[in-house]
Motif scaffolding. Structure first.
Motif, PDB file in Angstrom:
ATOM      1  N   LEU A   1       0.825  -1.210   0.000  1.00  0.00           N
ATOM      2  CA  LEU A   1       0.000   0.000   0.000  1.00  0.00           C
ATOM      3  C   LEU A   1       0.856   1.256   0.000  1.00  0.00           C
ATOM      4  O   LEU A   1       0.717   2.128  -0.848  1.00  0.00           O
ATOM      5  N   PHE A   2       1.763   1.368   0.968  1.00  0.00           N
ATOM      6  CA  PHE A   2       2.511   2.614   1.149  1.00  0.00           C
ATOM      7  C   PHE A   2       3.622   2.814   0.131  1.00  0.00           C
ATOM      8  O   PHE A   2       4.131   3.909  -0.037  1.00  0.00           O
ATOM      9  N   GLY A   3       4.049   1.750  -0.534  1.00  0.00           N
ATOM     10  CA  GLY A   3       5.167   1.879  -1.450  1.00  0.00           C
ATOM     11  C   GLY A   3       6.487   1.652  -0.744  1.00  0.00           C
ATOM     12  O   GLY A   3       6.548   1.185   0.391  1.00  0.00           O
ATOM     13  N   ARG A   4       7.576   1.994  -1.432  1.00  0.00           N
ATOM     14  CA  ARG A   4       8.910   1.696  -0.920  1.00  0.00           C
ATOM     15  C   ARG A   4       9.116   2.330   0.455  1.00  0.00           C
ATOM     16  O   ARG A   4       8.693   3.442   0.712  1.00  0.00           O
ATOM     17  N   GLY A   5       9.773   1.594   1.344  1.00  0.00           N
ATOM     18  CA  GLY A   5       9.958   2.101   2.686  1.00  0.00           C
ATOM     19  C   GLY A   5      10.932   1.247   3.461  1.00  0.00           C
ATOM     20  O   GLY A   5      11.696   0.467   2.897  1.00  0.00           O
ATOM     21  N   GLU A   6      10.901   1.365   4.787  1.00  0.00           N
ATOM     22  CA  GLU A   6      11.829   0.642   5.636  1.00  0.00           C
ATOM     23  C   GLU A   6      11.505  -0.858   5.615  1.00  0.00           C
ATOM     24  O   GLU A   6      10.342  -1.247   5.540  1.00  0.00           O
ATOM     25  N   PRO A   7      12.540  -1.704   5.695  1.00  0.00           N
ATOM     26  CA  PRO A   7      12.321  -3.143   5.521  1.00  0.00           C
ATOM     27  C   PRO A   7      11.541  -3.821   6.633  1.00  0.00           C
ATOM     28  O   PRO A   7      10.892  -4.833   6.396  1.00  0.00           O
ATOM     29  N   GLY A   8      11.595  -3.301   7.866  1.00  0.00           N
ATOM     30  CA  GLY A   8      10.948  -3.987   8.974  1.00  0.00           C
ATOM     31  C   GLY A   8       9.564  -3.489   9.326  1.00  0.00           C
ATOM     32  O   GLY A   8       8.879  -4.094  10.151  1.00  0.00           O
ATOM     33  N   GLY A   9       9.144  -2.371   8.730  1.00  0.00           N
ATOM     34  CA  GLY A   9       7.845  -1.806   9.063  1.00  0.00           C
ATOM     35  C   GLY A   9       7.787  -0.329   8.743  1.00  0.00           C
ATOM     36  O   GLY A   9       8.709   0.227   8.145  1.00  0.00           O
ATOM     37  N   THR A  10       6.705   0.303   9.157  1.00  0.00           N
ATOM     38  CA  THR A  10       6.452   1.702   8.807  1.00  0.00           C
ATOM     39  C   THR A  10       6.020   2.476  10.038  1.00  0.00           C
ATOM     40  O   THR A  10       5.207   1.984  10.835  1.00  0.00           O
ATOM     41  N   ILE A  11       6.562   3.668  10.208  1.00  0.00           N
ATOM     42  CA  ILE A  11       6.127   4.591  11.261  1.00  0.00           C
ATOM     43  C   ILE A  11       5.294   5.682  10.608  1.00  0.00           C
ATOM     44  O   ILE A  11       5.736   6.335   9.655  1.00  0.00           O
TER      45      ILE A  11
ATOM     46  N   LEU B   1       1.918  13.193  -5.122  1.00  0.00           N
ATOM     47  CA  LEU B   1       0.511  13.404  -5.457  1.00  0.00           C
ATOM     48  C   LEU B   1      -0.163  12.043  -5.432  1.00  0.00           C
ATOM     49  O   LEU B   1       0.354  11.079  -6.013  1.00  0.00           O
ATOM     50  N   ARG B   2      -1.299  11.925  -4.750  1.00  0.00           N
ATOM     51  CA  ARG B   2      -1.961  10.634  -4.657  1.00  0.00           C
ATOM     52  C   ARG B   2      -3.469  10.785  -4.797  1.00  0.00           C
ATOM     53  O   ARG B   2      -4.040  11.841  -4.504  1.00  0.00           O
ATOM     54  N   ALA B   3      -4.112   9.716  -5.234  1.00  0.00           N
ATOM     55  CA  ALA B   3      -5.568   9.658  -5.353  1.00  0.00           C
ATOM     56  C   ALA B   3      -6.009   8.257  -4.963  1.00  0.00           C
ATOM     57  O   ALA B   3      -5.399   7.267  -5.391  1.00  0.00           O
ATOM     58  N   GLU B   4      -7.066   8.191  -4.170  1.00  0.00           N
ATOM     59  CA  GLU B   4      -7.489   6.896  -3.631  1.00  0.00           C
ATOM     60  C   GLU B   4      -9.006   6.846  -3.528  1.00  0.00           C
ATOM     61  O   GLU B   4      -9.655   7.830  -3.172  1.00  0.00           O
TER      62      GLU B   4
ATOM     63  N   VAL C   1      -3.577   5.446  -6.771  1.00  0.00           N
ATOM     64  CA  VAL C   1      -2.402   5.723  -7.580  1.00  0.00           C
ATOM     65  C   VAL C   1      -1.652   6.887  -6.944  1.00  0.00           C
ATOM     66  O   VAL C   1      -2.270   7.780  -6.350  1.00  0.00           O
ATOM     67  N   ASP C   2      -0.324   6.858  -7.005  1.00  0.00           N
ATOM     68  CA  ASP C   2       0.446   7.989  -6.507  1.00  0.00           C
ATOM     69  C   ASP C   2       1.704   8.166  -7.351  1.00  0.00           C
ATOM     70  O   ASP C   2       2.173   7.237  -8.022  1.00  0.00           O
ATOM     71  N   ALA C   3       2.201   9.369  -7.345  1.00  0.00           N
ATOM     72  CA  ALA C   3       3.439   9.710  -8.052  1.00  0.00           C
ATOM     73  C   ALA C   3       4.272  10.579  -7.128  1.00  0.00           C
ATOM     74  O   ALA C   3       3.747  11.481  -6.465  1.00  0.00           O
ATOM     75  N   ASP C   4       5.580  10.311  -7.066  1.00  0.00           N
ATOM     76  CA  ASP C   4       6.415  11.106  -6.179  1.00  0.00           C
ATOM     77  C   ASP C   4       7.780  11.349  -6.796  1.00  0.00           C
ATOM     78  O   ASP C   4       8.205  10.666  -7.739  1.00  0.00           O
TER      79      ASP C   4
ATOM     80  N   ARG D   1      27.016  15.970  -5.334  1.00  0.00           N
ATOM     81  CA  ARG D   1      26.147  15.215  -6.234  1.00  0.00           C
ATOM     82  C   ARG D   1      24.677  15.509  -5.956  1.00  0.00           C
ATOM     83  O   ARG D   1      24.299  15.920  -4.850  1.00  0.00           O
ATOM     84  N   LEU D   2      23.870  15.257  -6.966  1.00  0.00           N
ATOM     85  CA  LEU D   2      22.419  15.372  -6.882  1.00  0.00           C
ATOM     86  C   LEU D   2      21.822  14.043  -7.326  1.00  0.00           C
ATOM     87  O   LEU D   2      22.057  13.596  -8.448  1.00  0.00           O
ATOM     88  N   GLU D   3      21.068  13.425  -6.417  1.00  0.00           N
ATOM     89  CA  GLU D   3      20.392  12.175  -6.758  1.00  0.00           C
ATOM     90  C   GLU D   3      18.889  12.422  -6.788  1.00  0.00           C
ATOM     91  O   GLU D   3      18.325  13.012  -5.860  1.00  0.00           O
ATOM     92  N   THR D   4      18.251  11.958  -7.857  1.00  0.00           N
ATOM     93  CA  THR D   4      16.812  12.148  -8.034  1.00  0.00           C
ATOM     94  C   THR D   4      16.142  10.789  -8.193  1.00  0.00           C
ATOM     95  O   THR D   4      16.576   9.965  -9.006  1.00  0.00           O
ATOM     96  N   GLN D   5      15.100  10.558  -7.399  1.00  0.00           N
ATOM     97  CA  GLN D   5      14.298   9.341  -7.506  1.00  0.00           C
ATOM     98  C   GLN D   5      12.866   9.737  -7.846  1.00  0.00           C
ATOM     99  O   GLN D   5      12.274  10.595  -7.186  1.00  0.00           O
ATOM    100  N   GLU D   6      12.320   9.122  -8.870  1.00  0.00           N
ATOM    101  CA  GLU D   6      10.942   9.363  -9.283  1.00  0.00           C
ATOM    102  C   GLU D   6      10.207   8.041  -9.384  1.00  0.00           C
ATOM    103  O   GLU D   6      10.777   7.032  -9.809  1.00  0.00           O
ATOM    104  N   SER D   7       8.936   8.051  -8.998  1.00  0.00           N
ATOM    105  CA  SER D   7       8.181   6.805  -8.974  1.00  0.00           C
ATOM    106  C   SER D   7       6.720   7.055  -9.305  1.00  0.00           C
ATOM    107  O   SER D   7       6.147   8.091  -8.941  1.00  0.00           O
ATOM    108  N   LEU D   8       6.136   6.105 -10.006  1.00  0.00           N
ATOM    109  CA  LEU D   8       4.705   6.070 -10.254  1.00  0.00           C
ATOM    110  C   LEU D   8       4.198   4.735  -9.750  1.00  0.00           C
ATOM    111  O   LEU D   8       4.716   3.676 -10.135  1.00  0.00           O
ATOM    112  N   GLY D   9       3.206   4.766  -8.860  1.00  0.00           N
ATOM    113  CA  GLY D   9       2.725   3.536  -8.250  1.00  0.00           C
ATOM    114  C   GLY D   9       1.222   3.378  -8.364  1.00  0.00           C
ATOM    115  O   GLY D   9       0.464   4.351  -8.350  1.00  0.00           O
TER     116      GLY D   9
END
Length: 725
Positions: A148-158, A353-356, A374-377, A434-442
């Motif tokens: 549901l939440f998408g990529r995150g910490e391996p053991g759980g979510t706060i 941005l998300r819609a549910e 759906v969400d995009a970040d 450096r500049l690192e950019t991560q983009e995702s559509l879920g």
């Protein structure tokens, strides 16, 4: 019935019947002339979670509400998470970010742990340690949640749930003073502006010293919010988050031992600061915006739209304890510590941005509760990093001669008799830019099906398409990496009685690793989890609990190769048992109990180039205690006819590995005790007093290595007065 009452009752009916997983505030007013009681209800649903009673959820969760946080004296996220034994403290980056492990696993060691605010990612970035001003409750959502939440910490979510307008005019000011010259002011005020618009303003200011020598800090924050009930079915909420912190970078104390000897803690006082006061404070800033629109189509279906934008920054100089090795004098004479100096200028921006849509329907005799969204970040991580470090020691020459030659270059300080400012501070030279950019559509979907009155089955999955771009401005190279992932989940929950349910669950999680490029093919950190458990609600639901056993497997743990390029070769596993019980034992006695047994170890051997050692299979993970306990009792009584709460709390943390690359270095176990009292003199005034670490135990909360060890605070006192208006 007036318009305000009509709208409130209609919206409240929907909020209570279907959206009870958010916060709902109901207040009864004086009866009208017609004998009808005026009730104002406002509710906002939490995204990604749906509408489920606790006994219906096939995963372990621990929700820490505002009363428990107040009873525990929790003012920041670290203190709140100490209430969950499933969460272990990790390296806190000199006190400048939140880092924690859930069920034995932490994410990227070079970034703060990610947490959510109202379902939005907020831990990504560099805004300093999170204060709880403006936070209504803290949710520890255990196990992988990527479905549901998408990529995150391996053991759980706060997940942090914020304070929002309640359409009641009320407020409070809290003034606090305590040990180490700590002074703090908190403000919380909410009021309707019209029948359909309400505002809430929450803010704080803190000026504090420390038990650590020369360390002083200031921080301030403001969290205003506005809710507009557009009509009987729609509601719009805007929230702003602002904070500014100034605190010196503090790597803590060192364990001391000559080359080849055991490194020992407690050689120097807990108060000993080994940096340079003239570096000044690090400055951390946050400016965030959240906008949520909720529309209820009917009693069964709802839509939720949300947008979040959060900018954070961290800037300043720091003189830090050097590691044992070819530049370190401490291993040669046990007295003089080599240090290095760094300048950091970090900026991060996170936007989503998300819609549910969620609701319930039936097919034949099966009831479905559906969440689809759906969400995009986009996350931008901009890091400029400069460093100045000393020369290698020539071990063919006498130590005294080398100390004379390199004392200034290596920024040497005597750990037993420190003299700050003994040498000019060196000018750091370019190291990282450096500049690192991560983009995702879920896209995600979850369906919990009630096959019978007692048996529910939950299935869900999330599809993510994400890209990473790494712009190395120092070398002029730009590299990219892309990946698609499907994260499934499956759960079964059986309600044995009205008070007991049993469940089992399986889920997967992933987290992109910083530094991924097309050339290194750095696949994301991946984890899978299974758990089974029992949930119960006794005393008519006043006492709730969960007992769970879990197994988490993790792969692609980030490390570096022999050339210090990012790589992901590590594998680990974590198994354990958790017990969470909280609520009313009697009408006047409340219990909070959280216990966890966690066995977290590596599964394969690999070379750690950070320290030039081979880490064996079966090595214990960093800062993970096998046994951890948090216990709190609150006794409600009276004194001279006024309400008095007496509070006692205990935290126990087992001994644990304190240096991943040196399994022989361990942090000792500790037990800290807290006592407190809240005395309500009148409806407008409440006095509080608390004593932390009552028995003045010497302890260490976390470390990264034997020269970066964070000591815990000695006995301290905090007095507060809360004025309501």
């Amino acid at each position: 019935m007036n318009k305000q009452v009509t709208q409130a009752l209609m919206l409240g009916s929907v909020a209570i019947s279907f959206f009870n997983c958010g916060f709902v505030n109901a207040q009864s007013n004086d009866k009208t002339e017609q004998g009808i009681e005026t009730v104002t209800v406002i509710g906002m649903r939490q995204a990604y979670q749906g509408d489920f009673a606790e006994l219906e959820i096939p995963q372990a969760e621990l929700k820490i509400d505002s009363q428990v946080l107040q009873d525990a004296g929790a003012l920041d996220l670290v203190q709140a998470l100490d209430l969950s034994a499933s969460v272990a403290r990790q390296n806190n980056f000199g006190g400048l970010w939140n880092s924690f492990a859930i069920r034995g696993f932490v994410g990227d060691e070079n970034l703060p742990s990610n947490y959510l605010v109202n379902g939005f990612n907020a831990g990504r970035g560099f805004g300093g340690a999170r204060d709880l001003s403006g936070i209504e409750s803290v949710e520890v959502l255990k196990g992988p949640r990527a479905a549901l939440f998408g990529r995150g910490e391996p053991g759980g979510t706060i997940n942090l749930v914020t304070k929002r307008p309640t359409f009641e005019r009320e407020g409070e000011i809290r003034l606090s003073a305590g040990s180490f010259d700590t002074y703090r002011t908190d403000l919380d005020w909410t009021s309707p502006l019209t029948d359909d618009v309400a505002v809430r303003i929450v803010g704080f200011y803190e000026d504090a010293g420390s038990f650590r020598d020369t360390i002083e800090s200031t921080k301030q924050g403001l969290s205003p919010s506005l809710t507009w009930r557009v009509n009987q079915q729609s509601q719009l909420t805007y929230e702003l988050e602002y904070s500014h912190q100034e605190t010196p970078f503090d790597r803590g104390v060192v364990a001391v031992g000559l080359e080849g000897e055991e490194k020992k803690l407690g050689v120097i006082p807990q108060s000993r600061f080994l940096g340079e006061p003239d570096d000044g404070p690090m400055k951390a800033d946050v400016l965030g915006h959240q906008l949520e629109f909720q529309h209820d189509f009917n009693d069964n279906w709802s839509a939720l739209l949300g947008f979040n934008s959060r900018d954070t920054s961290l800037e300043g100089n720091a003189t830090e304890n050097g590691f044992y090795g070819s530049r370190q004098f401490l291993q040669l004479d046990g007295e003089h510590l080599t240090r290095f100096r760094r300048y950091r200028d970090y900026d991060a921006r996170y936007q989503v941005l998300r819609a549910e849509i969620s609701g319930l329907f039936s097919t034949a005799a099966i009831q479905h509760r559906l969440i689809i969204g759906v969400d995009a970040d986009k996350f931008e991580n901009d890091q400029v990093f400069l460093r100045a470090r000393g020369e290698k020691i020539d071990d063919s020459k006498p130590v005294e001669d080398e100390l004379d030659r390199l004392a200034e270059t290596n920024q040497v300080i005597n750990i037993f008799d420190p003299v700050y400012g003994a040498y000019p501070l060196p000018v750091p030279q370019p190291n990282t830019d450096r500049l690192e950019t991560q983009e995702s559509l879920g896209f995600y979907i979850q369906d919990q099906m009630s096959l019978t009155n007692k048996l529910d089955v939950r299935i869900g999955a999330r599809f993510d398409d994400y890209q990473q771009e790494l712009d190395n401005r120092r070398s002029g190279e730009v590299d990219q990496y892309s990946e698609t992932r499907v994260s499934p989940q499956f759960g079964v929950v059986y309600k044995a009685t009205d008070a007991i349910s049993v469940y089992s669950a399986y889920g997967e999680n992933f987290r992109p690793l910083s530094g991924a490029t097309s050339s290194n093919n750095l696949e994301p950190n991946q984890s899978t989890s299974t758990e089974i458990g029992i949930k119960f609600a006794l005393n008519d639901g006043a006492l709730q609990g969960t007992v769970a056993v879990f197994d988490v497997q993790q792969s692609n743990i980030s490390t570096v190769d022999a050339d210090f390029n990012a790589t992901a070769i590590g594998e680990a596993e974590s198994q354990g048992l958790e017990v969470d019980i909280n609520g009313q034992l009697t009408n006047t006695l409340n219990l909070w109990l959280s216990y966890a047994y966690t066995d977290a170890k590596t599964k394969n051997a690999f070379y750690d180039a950070n320290f030039g050692v081979e880490v064996p299979a079966g090595a214990e993970l960093l800062n993970i205690p096998e046994n951890q306990l948090s216990l709190q009792l609150v006794k409600q009584t009276q004194l001279i006819g006024k309400d008095l709460d007496l509070i006692a709390g205990v935290i126990y943390v087992d001994d644990r590995n304190g240096f991943f690359s040196d399994q022989d270095f361990r942090l000792p176990s500790y037990t800290t005790t807290r006592i407190a009292a809240n005395y309500r003199l009148s409806e407008l005034l409440e006095l509080s007093a608390e004593v932390n670490n009552v028995f003045d135990e010497t302890y260490y909360t976390n470390s990264f290595a034997d020269v970066w060890v964070q000591p815990g605070a000695p006995r301290n006192v905090l007095l507060s007065a809360r004025f309501s208006f």
